[in-house]
Design a protein around this motif. Structure first.
Motif, PDB file in Angstrom:
ATOM      1  N   ALA A  48       0.831  -1.204   0.000  1.00  0.00           N
ATOM      2  CA  ALA A  48       0.000   0.000   0.000  1.00  0.00           C
ATOM      3  C   ALA A  48       0.865   1.254   0.000  1.00  0.00           C
ATOM      4  CB  ALA A  48      -0.930  -0.006   1.213  1.00  0.00           C
ATOM      5  N   ALA A  49       1.966   1.224   0.744  1.00  0.00           N
ATOM      6  CA  ALA A  49       2.872   2.369   0.792  1.00  0.00           C
ATOM      7  C   ALA A  49       3.513   2.618  -0.567  1.00  0.00           C
ATOM      8  CB  ALA A  49       3.947   2.139   1.849  1.00  0.00           C
ATOM      9  N   LEU A  50       3.919   1.557  -1.228  1.00  0.00           N
ATOM     10  CA  LEU A  50       4.539   1.708  -2.548  1.00  0.00           C
ATOM     11  C   LEU A  50       3.534   2.255  -3.557  1.00  0.00           C
ATOM     12  CD1 LEU A  50       6.620  -1.607  -2.759  1.00  0.00           C
ATOM     13  CD2 LEU A  50       7.497   0.708  -2.385  1.00  0.00           C
ATOM     14  N   GLU A  51       2.312   1.749  -3.513  1.00  0.00           N
ATOM     15  CA  GLU A  51       1.302   2.190  -4.471  1.00  0.00           C
ATOM     16  C   GLU A  51       0.864   3.631  -4.217  1.00  0.00           C
ATOM     17  OE1 GLU A  51      -0.758  -2.054  -5.724  1.00  0.00           O
ATOM     18  OE2 GLU A  51      -1.767  -0.798  -4.236  1.00  0.00           O
ATOM     19  N   ALA A  52       0.910   4.051  -2.940  1.00  0.00           N
ATOM     20  CA  ALA A  52       0.518   5.418  -2.607  1.00  0.00           C
ATOM     21  C   ALA A  52       1.708   6.374  -2.629  1.00  0.00           C
ATOM     22  CB  ALA A  52      -0.138   5.453  -1.228  1.00  0.00           C
ATOM     23  N   ASP A  53       2.878   5.855  -3.009  1.00  0.00           N
ATOM     24  CA  ASP A  53       4.108   6.647  -3.080  1.00  0.00           C
ATOM     25  C   ASP A  53       4.440   7.274  -1.734  1.00  0.00           C
ATOM     26  OD1 ASP A  53       6.331   7.492  -4.463  1.00  0.00           O
ATOM     27  OD2 ASP A  53       5.443   9.402  -5.043  1.00  0.00           O
ATOM     28  N   VAL A  54       4.245   6.500  -0.666  1.00  0.00           N
ATOM     29  CA  VAL A  54       4.577   6.954   0.677  1.00  0.00           C
ATOM     30  C   VAL A  54       6.066   6.725   0.927  1.00  0.00           C
ATOM     31  CG1 VAL A  54       4.243   6.510   3.150  1.00  0.00           C
ATOM     32  CG2 VAL A  54       2.276   6.566   1.604  1.00  0.00           C
ATOM     33  N   ASP A  55       6.735   7.726   1.426  1.00  0.00           N
ATOM     34  CA  ASP A  55       8.156   7.640   1.748  1.00  0.00           C
ATOM     35  C   ASP A  55       8.340   6.656   2.904  1.00  0.00           C
ATOM     36  OD1 ASP A  55      10.783   7.963   2.544  1.00  0.00           O
ATOM     37  OD2 ASP A  55      10.753  10.147   2.394  1.00  0.00           O
ATOM     38  N   LEU A  56       9.113   5.605   2.689  1.00  0.00           N
ATOM     39  CA  LEU A  56       9.284   4.568   3.706  1.00  0.00           C
ATOM     40  C   LEU A  56      10.101   5.038   4.899  1.00  0.00           C
ATOM     41  CD1 LEU A  56       9.845   1.392   1.492  1.00  0.00           C
ATOM     42  CD2 LEU A  56       7.728   2.239   2.506  1.00  0.00           C
ATOM     43  N   THR A  57      10.645   6.247   4.837  1.00  0.00           N
ATOM     44  CA  THR A  57      11.335   6.808   6.000  1.00  0.00           C
ATOM     45  C   THR A  57      10.440   7.769   6.777  1.00  0.00           C
ATOM     46  OG1 THR A  57      12.255   8.703   4.775  1.00  0.00           O
ATOM     47  CG2 THR A  57      13.527   6.647   4.758  1.00  0.00           C
ATOM     48  N   ASP A  58       9.237   8.020   6.273  1.00  0.00           N
ATOM     49  CA  ASP A  58       8.290   8.942   6.913  1.00  0.00           C
ATOM     50  C   ASP A  58       7.428   8.147   7.895  1.00  0.00           C
ATOM     51  OD1 ASP A  58       6.284  10.703   7.653  1.00  0.00           O
ATOM     52  OD2 ASP A  58       6.105  11.587   5.653  1.00  0.00           O
ATOM     53  N   GLU A  59       7.867   8.097   9.151  1.00  0.00           N
ATOM     54  CA  GLU A  59       7.190   7.269  10.142  1.00  0.00           C
ATOM     55  C   GLU A  59       5.743   7.684  10.358  1.00  0.00           C
ATOM     56  OE1 GLU A  59       9.407   7.000  13.741  1.00  0.00           O
ATOM     57  OE2 GLU A  59      11.206   6.197  12.770  1.00  0.00           O
ATOM     58  N   ALA A  60       5.490   8.995  10.420  1.00  0.00           N
ATOM     59  CA  ALA A  60       4.130   9.478  10.652  1.00  0.00           C
ATOM     60  C   ALA A  60       3.201   9.066   9.515  1.00  0.00           C
ATOM     61  CB  ALA A  60       4.132  11.001  10.808  1.00  0.00           C
ATOM     62  N   ALA A  61       3.697   9.177   8.284  1.00  0.00           N
ATOM     63  CA  ALA A  61       2.878   8.798   7.125  1.00  0.00           C
ATOM     64  C   ALA A  61       2.608   7.303   7.122  1.00  0.00           C
ATOM     65  CB  ALA A  61       3.583   9.211   5.836  1.00  0.00           C
ATOM     66  N   LEU A  62       3.584   6.502   7.517  1.00  0.00           N
ATOM     67  CA  LEU A  62       3.398   5.056   7.563  1.00  0.00           C
ATOM     68  C   LEU A  62       2.380   4.664   8.630  1.00  0.00           C
ATOM     69  CD1 LEU A  62       7.078   3.794   7.164  1.00  0.00           C
ATOM     70  CD2 LEU A  62       5.218   3.539   5.503  1.00  0.00           C
ATOM     71  N   VAL A  63       2.450   5.310   9.783  1.00  0.00           N
ATOM     72  CA  VAL A  63       1.494   5.024  10.857  1.00  0.00           C
ATOM     73  C   VAL A  63       0.083   5.393  10.415  1.00  0.00           C
ATOM     74  CG1 VAL A  63       0.747   5.681  13.175  1.00  0.00           C
ATOM     75  CG2 VAL A  63       3.158   5.195  12.725  1.00  0.00           C
ATOM     76  N   GLU A  64      -0.050   6.528   9.742  1.00  0.00           N
ATOM     77  CA  GLU A  64      -1.358   6.945   9.233  1.00  0.00           C
ATOM     78  C   GLU A  64      -1.874   5.928   8.215  1.00  0.00           C
ATOM     79  OE1 GLU A  64      -4.826   9.109   8.611  1.00  0.00           O
ATOM     80  OE2 GLU A  64      -3.315   9.223  10.211  1.00  0.00           O
ATOM     81  N   LEU A  65      -0.986   5.436   7.367  1.00  0.00           N
ATOM     82  CA  LEU A  65      -1.376   4.438   6.370  1.00  0.00           C
ATOM     83  C   LEU A  65      -1.865   3.162   7.050  1.00  0.00           C
ATOM     84  CD1 LEU A  65      -1.458   3.655   3.350  1.00  0.00           C
ATOM     85  CD2 LEU A  65       0.875   2.809   3.613  1.00  0.00           C
ATOM     86  N   CYS A  66      -1.200   2.776   8.128  1.00  0.00           N
ATOM     87  CA  CYS A  66      -1.610   1.568   8.861  1.00  0.00           C
ATOM     88  C   CYS A  66      -3.052   1.678   9.342  1.00  0.00           C
ATOM     89  CB  CYS A  66      -0.691   1.333  10.055  1.00  0.00           C
ATOM     90  SG  CYS A  66       0.995   0.837   9.626  1.00  0.00           S
ATOM     91  N   SER A  67      -3.447   2.890   9.741  1.00  0.00           N
ATOM     92  CA  SER A  67      -4.806   3.085  10.262  1.00  0.00           C
ATOM     93  C   SER A  67      -5.847   3.086   9.156  1.00  0.00           C
ATOM     94  CB  SER A  67      -4.887   4.400  11.046  1.00  0.00           C
ATOM     95  OG  SER A  67      -4.767   5.520  10.167  1.00  0.00           O
ATOM     96  N   GLN A  68      -5.404   3.266   7.911  1.00  0.00           N
ATOM     97  CA  GLN A  68      -6.328   3.380   6.791  1.00  0.00           C
ATOM     98  C   GLN A  68      -6.416   2.119   5.934  1.00  0.00           C
ATOM     99  OE1 GLN A  68      -4.871   6.759   4.609  1.00  0.00           O
ATOM    100  NE2 GLN A  68      -5.580   8.253   6.120  1.00  0.00           N
ATOM    101  N   VAL A  69      -5.464   1.220   6.106  1.00  0.00           N
ATOM    102  CA  VAL A  69      -5.412   0.024   5.263  1.00  0.00           C
ATOM    103  C   VAL A  69      -6.654  -0.836   5.466  1.00  0.00           C
ATOM    104  CG1 VAL A  69      -4.253  -2.199   5.000  1.00  0.00           C
ATOM    105  CG2 VAL A  69      -2.921  -0.109   4.979  1.00  0.00           C
ATOM    106  N   ASP A  70      -7.332  -1.135   4.369  1.00  0.00           N
ATOM    107  CA  ASP A  70      -8.526  -1.979   4.383  1.00  0.00           C
ATOM    108  C   ASP A  70      -8.108  -3.385   3.973  1.00  0.00           C
ATOM    109  OD1 ASP A  70     -11.022  -3.090   4.278  1.00  0.00           O
ATOM    110  OD2 ASP A  70     -11.628  -2.088   2.429  1.00  0.00           O
ATOM    111  N   LEU A  71      -7.677  -4.152   4.951  1.00  0.00           N
ATOM    112  CA  LEU A  71      -7.083  -5.457   4.698  1.00  0.00           C
ATOM    113  C   LEU A  71      -7.977  -6.567   5.230  1.00  0.00           C
ATOM    114  CD1 LEU A  71      -4.492  -7.000   3.767  1.00  0.00           C
ATOM    115  CD2 LEU A  71      -3.608  -6.658   6.096  1.00  0.00           C
TER     116      LEU A  71
END
Length: 228
Positions: A48-71
């Motif tokens: 999901a991070a790769l597809e959304a072009d989320v920077d893998l060093t951006d901890e805040a963005a990754l945490v936000e993505l975790c809360s949004q992932v529909d898995l």
């Protein structure tokens, strides 16, 4: 409404190649319970991070993505299968880029904490079968039933060798055996969530058992502790 803490959980932990995915899928299908593949959680978030072009060093963005992932996970004929936002993931989770990203994601402590919460949300009625390496020790320490599925490293290497050869891959048994032995050492000795049997887990050695025999044994263990 049933509290999550009262929903029964079966954790199936163990080393790589022990057959956790296939056993978990079949047991979940037999019981009619939900299923969770913890390794695929990390890979799904990485995808999901790769597809959304989320920077893998951006901890805040990754945490936000975790809360949004529909898995979601479900028991398929060959093992546990996953879907992200309703899209079946299939081989996408096994792509090399996803594996590399998953390794980076899993190394971030705040992301691990966020994914701990995500995994626990799969504890829904009527029950959950959770497959992983730290399900009974870290993610669901209060699990109703804990199983540690093991097999000799030689047998696990043989199973992996047969699987890869059937898929047309050029592999050698000796290399697979060496890789598994090294992975076992890393998994057992790592400081965070090492692969060990929980103190209250039932150890099932599948070395000389068929898949059907292992599933029957695990279902019997659950039946001894949960009213089915």
């Amino acid at each position: 409404m049933e509290s999550a803490s009262t929903v029964p959980v079966l954790t199936i932990d163990g080393p790589s190649g022990a057959g956790k995915g296939a056993v978990s899928a079949r047991v979940a299908g037999h019981l009619g319970w939900n299923v969770l593949d913890s390794g695929a959680v990390y890979r799904s978030v990485a995808l999901a991070a790769l597809e959304a072009d989320v920077d893998l060093t951006d901890e805040a963005a990754l945490v936000e993505l975790c809360s949004q992932v529909d898995l979601e996970f479900f028991a398929g004929p060959e093992g546990i299968e996953a879907s992200l936002g309703g899209r079946p993931l299939g081989d996408a989770l096994r792509a090399e880029a996803v594996g590399e990203a998953s390794s980076r994601v899993a190394a971030v402590p705040v992301v691990r904490a966020a994914l701990l919460s995500l995994q626990r949300r799969f504890r829904r009625p009527p029950g959950l079968v959770a497959d992983g390496r730290d399900m009974g020790t870290v993610v669901f320490p209060d699990a109703t039933v804990k199983v540690f599925l093991d097999a000799s490293v030689e047998e696990r290497a043989r199973r992996r060798y047969r699987q890869l050869k059937e898929n047309g891959e050029d592999v050698t048994f000796d290399r697979l055996l060496s890789d598994l032995e090294a992975r076992d050492r890393r998994d057992r000795e790592r400081a965070v969530s090492p692969t060990v049997a929980a103190a209250d887990a039932v150890v099932v050695d599948s070395t000389d058992l068929s898949l059907v025999e292992v599933v029957e044994r695990v279902v019997a263990i659950v039946g001894d502790r949960v009213a089915l």
